[in-house]
Design an enzyme around this catalytic site. Structure first.
Site, short mmCIF file in Angstrom:
data_model
loop_
_atom_site.label_atom_id
_atom_site.label_comp_id
_atom_site.label_asym_id
_atom_site.label_seq_id
_atom_site.Cartn_x
_atom_site.Cartn_y
_atom_site.Cartn_z
N ARG A 46 0.85 -1.19 0.00
CA ARG A 46 0.00 0.00 0.00
C ARG A 46 0.89 1.25 0.00
O ARG A 46 1.93 1.29 0.66
CB ARG A 46 -0.89 -0.01 1.23
CG ARG A 46 -1.94 1.10 1.32
CD ARG A 46 -3.00 0.92 0.29
NE ARG A 46 -4.23 1.67 0.64
CZ ARG A 46 -5.14 2.01 -0.25
NH1 ARG A 46 -4.99 1.71 -1.53
NH2 ARG A 46 -6.24 2.66 0.12
N THR A 70 -9.11 -0.12 -9.90
CA THR A 70 -8.38 -1.22 -9.28
C THR A 70 -8.53 -2.48 -10.13
O THR A 70 -9.42 -2.58 -10.96
CB THR A 70 -8.93 -1.45 -7.85
OG1 THR A 70 -8.83 -0.24 -7.12
CG2 THR A 70 -8.18 -2.53 -7.10
N THR A 74 -3.85 -1.36 -7.49
CA THR A 74 -4.65 -0.17 -7.77
C THR A 74 -3.82 1.08 -8.00
O THR A 74 -2.69 1.19 -7.51
CB THR A 74 -5.61 0.08 -6.59
OG1 THR A 74 -6.48 1.16 -6.90
CG2 THR A 74 -4.86 0.41 -5.32
N GLU A 92 -5.97 3.77 -7.58
CA GLU A 92 -7.11 4.35 -6.87
C GLU A 92 -8.26 4.68 -7.79
O GLU A 92 -9.10 3.84 -7.99
CB GLU A 92 -6.72 5.56 -6.01
CG GLU A 92 -7.70 5.74 -4.87
CD GLU A 92 -8.45 7.04 -4.88
OE1 GLU A 92 -8.58 7.67 -5.93
OE2 GLU A 92 -8.92 7.42 -3.81
N ASP A 133 -7.82 8.40 -0.57
CA ASP A 133 -8.45 7.30 0.16
C ASP A 133 -8.43 7.54 1.67
O ASP A 133 -9.03 6.77 2.42
CB ASP A 133 -7.76 5.97 -0.15
CG ASP A 133 -8.47 5.19 -1.24
OD1 ASP A 133 -9.46 5.69 -1.77
OD2 ASP A 133 -8.02 4.08 -1.56
N SER A 172 -7.84 0.63 3.03
CA SER A 172 -8.15 0.04 1.73
C SER A 172 -9.27 -0.97 1.87
O SER A 172 -9.34 -1.71 2.86
CB SER A 172 -6.92 -0.65 1.15
OG SER A 172 -7.25 -1.35 -0.03
N SER A 173 -10.15 -1.02 0.87
CA SER A 173 -11.15 -2.09 0.80
C SER A 173 -10.61 -3.32 0.10
O SER A 173 -11.29 -4.35 0.05
CB SER A 173 -12.41 -1.59 0.08
OG SER A 173 -13.08 -0.62 0.84
N GLY A 213 -13.17 -2.38 -7.08
CA GLY A 213 -14.49 -1.80 -6.88
C GLY A 213 -14.58 -0.74 -5.81
O GLY A 213 -15.67 -0.41 -5.37
N GLY A 214 -13.44 -0.22 -5.31
CA GLY A 214 -13.51 0.77 -4.25
C GLY A 214 -14.16 0.18 -3.02
O GLY A 214 -13.94 -0.98 -2.67
#
Length: 568
Positions: A106, A389, A407, A409, A429, A448-449, A470-471
Site C-alpha cells: 500500500r 483497481t 490499484t 485508486e 483514500d 483500503s477495501s 471496486g472501491g
C-alpha cells in the site's frame, strides 16, 4: 501462518449450525478446468496479462514470478485500474509448508502530509475532484518494492527475465480493449481532462484512440528495461523518482513528496487474518486492508439461513444487504492504519451474534457502528473511496498461489503520467476530516477495501482464491462471490456472475436487471428499494480446487479471462 490440527475442530464448529447449500447450477459464465496433477492457472482482467503470467509459469516460474509479469502488462493495457505507480496487497499460499503470507504494498503518505491537508481555508473539505487530480493526491508508490520483496522470498526465475512481454507490447503496440477504449474517450471523471491523459490517448490527427486501435508506449518500454536491469531502484531513485517528485509538487494543489520519501518506502510482510466460513478458512490481509470486514460479513451470514436458500430467493439478498450494512458501519468506524483497530473484538463470536441480531424482518434506518470488545467508542469517518483497481489470481505448477489486488485508486489515478505509467491518487483514500482511524498522517497508509483472499480446506490445503476491484464495494463483491461459491456451491464463474448488490448506510445499489424474477419486488416488500449500480463495476477473479483440478472464473463485466493448463 501454518495451521494446526485444531483447525478441523474450528471449521466443524463453525459449520455445525448452518443449513445444507443448494446444489450447483449449470455454468453460465466463463470457466476453465484442468486435471488436478501438474497444472497452472491465471485469471486476470486482460487476456494479455493472463498470457504473460502463463508464459512465465510454462518456463518454470513461480506464482510470484508470474504476478510480476502480469502486473507489468496490466500497467500497460489496463492503466485505468492499476500500474507500477500504484500499490497492492498480495496474499500468498506456499504449498511446501502450507503458510499464508501477506505482502502489503500500500502507498504511504509523504512525511510532509498532515491531518488537515484536505481542508480549505474555511476549515471545510476541499473539492474532491480537484483533490483527486492535484499533486497532493499521490502517495509513495508501493507495488514495485512489494513485488521485489515477494520475489526475493518466493521467486524462481531471475527478476530481469519477467518484463519482456510487457516491454515488447509497449514497443510494438497493443490493441485497445473495449473497457480501456471507453475510458480513453473521456467522460465525467475528473482525470479525463488532465493534460497527460489527453496527450496519451490522442492520435496525431487529433482524434482519440478507440477500441481496436493500436496504442504504443515507448516511454514505458524504456522504463521496463531499466526496471529489469536496475531492480526497484529504477523507480525509487534516479531520474524516475525525480520525475515523480517534480510531477507531484507542481501544478494544481501541489503535494509535499520528496526524494527521501520515495527512497524510504518499504513494503510490509504480515500474517493474514483468517476466519471460517462454510467449512473453509478464508485468509485476508490485516489493516489497513478491510479484510476484517469481509470476515465479519461472512460470520454474520453464518448466523442466518442464507446458505440454504439460494440466489433466486429475495430473502437471500435481503439478508446479504442487511449484513453488509452492519459490516460497513463497523468497518468505516474502526479500520485504518492505526495500532488499535479492534480486530479480535470485531470478530468476537458474541459481538458478531449481537450484530447479526440487528437484522430484522424489514430494512430500517442505517445501522450505527457498534463498540466491539476491547474498543472505546466509534470514530467519525469521512472517507470516500472511488474505484480504479484490478485483481488477479495465479497458481503455479507446485501449487503455490497468489491472490493480488492492485490499484492506482481512481480511473487513471491522478491523471498524471511519469515514464509511461500513471501516478496513483491514493491519498484521497484517507478521510478528508482530521479525525478517526483513517485520518491522514505522515508515513501512514490509507485504509483500503482491497481484500485478496486465499481459501484453505480443513487440512490446511489450498481450496481456492478470490478478490475484486471496486472501491468500497469490494467487500460486497467478494462477499457475494464467496457466498455463491461456498454457501450456494456454485461454480466459481457463476458465483462471480451473480448480481451485485452494495448496501452501505442508506444506499442500496444493485444490478437490478440481473436478479431472478421476483427478487427486486421481494426486496421492495422488505423495505429495500434498489437503485442502479454506482461507482466501479466488479472485476472478480478467482478459482476453486475441485476433484477435477483448478476451476477458475473471470468477471464478465470486464475484459479478462481465466485459463487453466495442464503441464507436461
Amino acid at each position: 501462518m501454518k495451521w494446526p490440527v485444531s483447525l478441523l475442530a474450528l471449521l466443524a464448529l463453525a459449520g455445525c449450525a448452518t443449513s445444507e447449500p443448494n446444489p450447483p447450477a449449470a455454468s453460465t459464465a466463463p470457466a476453465t478446468t484442468a486435471p488436478a496433477n501438474r497444472q497452472i492457472l491465471a485469471a486476470t482482467a486482460h487476456p494479455m496479462a493472463t498470457e504473460a503470467a502463463l508464459a512465465v509459469l510454462r518456463r518454470g516460474g513461480s506464482a510470484v514470478d508470474a504476478a510480476i509479469a502480469a502486473q507489468a502488462m496490466l500497467s500497460l493495457v489496463e492503466p485505468q485500474s492499476s500500474g507500477l505507480g500504484g500499490g497492492a496487497f498480495m496474499t500468498y499460499f506456499s504449498a511446501k509448508d502450507g503458510r499464508v503470507t501477506v505482502y502489503n504494498g500500500r502507498e504511504t503518505a509523504p512525511m510532509g502530509a498532515s491531518p488537515r491537508m484536505f481542508l480549505g481555508a474555511d476549515g471545510k473539505p476541499i473539492n474532491r475532484g480537484a483533490a483527486m487530480t492535484g499533486g497532493i493526491a499521490t502517495g509513495v508508490p508501493g507495488v514495485v518494492r512489494m513485488l521485489k520483496l515477494a520475489h526475493d522470498e518466493q521467486g524462481k526465475l531471475p527478476w530481469n527475465s519477467l518484463f519482456a512481454d510487457a516491454e515488447r507490447a509497449a514497443d510494438q503496440g497493443f490493441p485497445v480493449s473495449p473497457r480501456l477504449g471507453r475510458f480513453a474517450q473521456g467522460g465525467r471523471y475528473a482525470q479525463a481532462s488532465q493534460p497527460d491523459v489527453v496527450a496519451y490517448f490522442t492520435k496525431p490527427d487529433g482524434s482519440r484512440y478507440q477500441t481496436g486501435d493500436t496504442l504504443k508506449n515507448p516511454a514505458y518500454a524504456d522504463f521496463l528495461r531499466r526496471l529489469a536491469s536496475q531492480g526497484p531502484d529504477a523507480l525509487y531513485a534516479g531520474r524516475t523518482a525525480a520525475a515523480i517528485v517534480a510531477k507531484t509538487t507542481s501544478g494544481s494543489l501541489p503535494g509535499t513528496m520528496t526524494l527521501k520519501d520515495i527512497a524510504a518506502y518499504r513494503p510490509i510482510k504480515a500474517e493474514p487474518l483468517c476466519g471460517p466460513y462454510r467449512m473453509i478458512l478464508v485468509c485476508v490481509p490485516p489493516p489497513p486492508s478491510s479484510g476484517v470486514g469481509l470476515l465479519q460479513l461472512l460470520a454474520i451470514l453464518e448466523r442466518t439461513d442464507i446458505a440454504g436458500r439460494g440466489p433466486a430467493d429475495p430473502q437471500s439478498w435481503y439478508l446479504f444487504a442487511e449484513a453488509s450494512r452492519v459490516m460497513y458501519a463497523d468497518r468505516d468506524a474502526w479500520v485504518g492504519d492505526v495500532a488499535d483497530v479492534p480486530v479480535k473484538g470485531l470478530l468476537d463470536p458474541a459481538y458478531v451474534a449481537s450484530r447479526a441480531a440487528l437484522i430484522g424482518p424489514r430494512a430500517g434506518p442505517p445501522p450505527a457502528a457498534g463498540t466491539p470488545p476491547g474498543a472505546t467508542a466509534p470514530k467519525r469517518d469521512a472517507t470516500v473511496e472511488p474505484g480504479g483497481t484490478s485483481h488477479f489470481v495465479i497458481v503455479d505448477t507446485w501449487g503455490n498461489a497468489v491472490s493480488m489486488t492492485t490499484t492506482v485508486e481512481s480511473i487513471f489515478g491522478s491523471g498524471r503520467m511519469v515514464d509511461g505509467f500513471f501516478l496513483n491518487n491514493q491519498m484521497t483514500d484517507f478521510s478528508f476530516i482530521p479525525e478517526g482511524p483513517n485520518a491522514v498522517g505522515p508515513g501512514k497508509r490509507p485504509r483500503s477495501s482491497m481484500t485478496p483472499a486465499i481459501l484453505l480446506d480443513g487440512k490446511g490445503h489450498l481450496a481456492g482464491a478470490i478478490g475484486s476491484p471496486g472501491g468500497n464495494s469490494i467487500l460486497a463483491y467478494v462477499g457475494k462471490a464467496t457466498l455463491g461459491a461456498l454457501g450456494w456451491k456454485l461454480p466459481m464463474a457463476d458465483a462471480i456472475a451473480l448480481p451485485n448488490i452494495v448496501a452501505r448506510g442508506p444506499n442500496f445499489n444493485a444490478e437490478a436487471d440481473k436478479f431472478a424474477p421476483g427478487v427486486v419486488d421481494g426486496l421492495f416488500a422488505r423495505g429495500i428499494d434498489v437503485r442502479g449500480a454506482s461507482g466501479e463495476e466488479s472485476g472478480l477473479h478467482g478459482f476453486l480446487v475441485t476433484p477435477n483440478g483448478y476451476v477458475g472464473g473471470a468477471d464478465p463485466r470486464r475484459d479478462g479471462n481465466s485459463v487453466t493448463e495442464a503441464v507436461q
